[in-house]
Design a protein around this motif. Structure first.
Motif, mmCIF file in Angstrom:
data_model
loop_
_atom_site.group_PDB
_atom_site.id
_atom_site.type_symbol
_atom_site.label_atom_id
_atom_site.label_comp_id
_atom_site.label_asym_id
_atom_site.label_seq_id
_atom_site.Cartn_x
_atom_site.Cartn_y
_atom_site.Cartn_z
ATOM 1 N N ASN A 67 4.378 3.640 2.948
ATOM 2 C CA ASN A 67 4.371 2.494 1.835
ATOM 3 C C ASN A 67 5.552 1.955 2.635
ATOM 4 O O ASN A 67 6.439 1.341 2.878
ATOM 5 C CB ASN A 67 5.767 3.391 1.597
ATOM 6 N N MET A 68 3.898 0.599 2.499
ATOM 7 C CA MET A 68 4.571 -0.968 3.070
ATOM 8 C C MET A 68 3.283 -1.914 3.015
ATOM 9 O O MET A 68 2.594 -1.762 2.389
ATOM 10 C CB MET A 68 4.449 -0.675 4.949
ATOM 11 N N ASP A 69 3.750 -3.304 3.052
ATOM 12 C CA ASP A 69 2.952 -4.340 2.810
ATOM 13 C C ASP A 69 1.859 -4.298 4.047
ATOM 14 O O ASP A 69 2.487 -4.514 5.811
ATOM 15 C CB ASP A 69 3.498 -5.250 2.358
ATOM 16 N N LEU A 70 1.078 -4.364 4.077
ATOM 17 C CA LEU A 70 -0.597 -4.375 4.643
ATOM 18 C C LEU A 70 -1.591 -5.252 4.750
ATOM 19 O O LEU A 70 -1.266 -5.408 3.520
ATOM 20 C CB LEU A 70 -0.992 -2.945 5.048
ATOM 21 N N ASN A 71 -1.696 -5.878 5.970
ATOM 22 C CA ASN A 71 -3.232 -6.678 6.236
ATOM 23 C C ASN A 71 -4.326 -5.965 5.383
ATOM 24 O O ASN A 71 -4.071 -4.431 5.485
ATOM 25 C CB ASN A 71 -3.234 -7.895 7.692
ATOM 26 N N ALA A 72 -4.843 -6.924 4.889
ATOM 27 C CA ALA A 72 -6.871 -5.925 4.998
ATOM 28 C C ALA A 72 -7.508 -5.627 6.115
ATOM 29 O O ALA A 72 -6.968 -6.223 7.455
ATOM 30 C CB ALA A 72 -7.703 -7.468 4.708
ATOM 31 N N GLY A 73 -7.685 -4.551 6.142
ATOM 32 C CA GLY A 73 -8.822 -3.832 7.081
ATOM 33 C C GLY A 73 -8.441 -2.083 6.940
ATOM 34 O O GLY A 73 -8.531 -1.880 5.602
ATOM 35 N N VAL B 149 1.124 -1.235 -0.391
ATOM 36 C CA VAL B 149 0.161 0.545 -0.422
ATOM 37 C C VAL B 149 0.991 1.187 0.079
ATOM 38 O O VAL B 149 2.362 1.506 1.009
ATOM 39 C CB VAL B 149 -1.090 0.145 1.132
ATOM 40 N N LYS B 150 0.531 2.307 -0.781
ATOM 41 C CA LYS B 150 1.149 3.340 -0.437
ATOM 42 C C LYS B 150 -0.009 4.880 -0.941
ATOM 43 O O LYS B 150 -0.944 4.837 -1.782
ATOM 44 C CB LYS B 150 2.137 3.293 -2.158
ATOM 45 N N LEU B 151 0.515 5.649 0.054
ATOM 46 C CA LEU B 151 -0.355 6.510 0.035
ATOM 47 C C LEU B 151 0.591 8.398 -0.103
ATOM 48 O O LEU B 151 1.547 7.515 0.701
ATOM 49 C CB LEU B 151 -1.329 6.772 1.589
ATOM 50 N N VAL B 152 0.316 8.647 -1.285
ATOM 51 C CA VAL B 152 1.302 9.397 -1.546
ATOM 52 C C VAL B 152 0.336 10.712 -1.115
ATOM 53 O O VAL B 152 -0.357 11.333 -2.663
ATOM 54 C CB VAL B 152 2.250 9.918 -2.610
ATOM 55 N N VAL B 153 0.823 12.166 -0.677
ATOM 56 C CA VAL B 153 0.253 13.405 -1.328
ATOM 57 C C VAL B 153 0.964 14.405 -1.928
ATOM 58 O O VAL B 153 2.473 14.265 -1.809
ATOM 59 C CB VAL B 153 0.292 14.449 0.227
ATOM 60 N N TYR C 206 -7.212 1.228 8.124
ATOM 61 C CA TYR C 206 -6.275 1.985 8.341
ATOM 62 C C TYR C 206 -6.492 3.697 8.875
ATOM 63 O O TYR C 206 -6.746 4.140 7.716
ATOM 64 C CB TYR C 206 -4.886 1.641 7.973
ATOM 65 N N LYS C 207 -5.708 4.282 9.562
ATOM 66 C CA LYS C 207 -6.013 5.826 9.309
ATOM 67 C C LYS C 207 -4.336 5.913 9.179
ATOM 68 O O LYS C 207 -3.601 5.884 10.038
ATOM 69 C CB LYS C 207 -6.318 6.342 10.402
ATOM 70 N N ALA C 208 -4.130 6.944 8.682
ATOM 71 C CA ALA C 208 -2.717 7.984 7.588
ATOM 72 C C ALA C 208 -3.321 9.080 8.429
ATOM 73 O O ALA C 208 -4.106 10.132 8.446
ATOM 74 C CB ALA C 208 -2.472 7.814 6.647
#
Length: 64
Positions: free
Chosen positions: A23-29, A6-10, A31-33
């Motif tokens: 920018n990491m491998d995440l399990n299904a679910g 998963v990657k989240l970029v502004v 999340y909050k950034a």
């Protein structure tokens, strides 16, 4: 929903990447950034969420 990279970029309104929040491998679910935007000016910004074959860009407005 499945595990994956998963990657989240502004981005700023000119399309320049200003910060990578996730920018990491995440399990299904769910999340909050948190984006600490203290050093950025008020205005329009974009964020892009990418995971596997999924990609989405959304607009956000920073008001100080």
């Amino acid at each position: 929903p499945q595990q994956g990279m998963v990657k989240l970029v502004v981005y700023d309104n000119a399309g320049r990447e200003i910060e990578t929040l996730i920018n990491m491998d995440l399990n299904a679910g769910t999340y909050k950034a948190v984006w600490n935007a203290a050093v950025y000016a008020s205005g329009v910004y974009f964020y892009k969420l990418t995971s596997g074959g999924y990609s989405e860009v959304k607009k956000m407005i920073l008001v100080k």
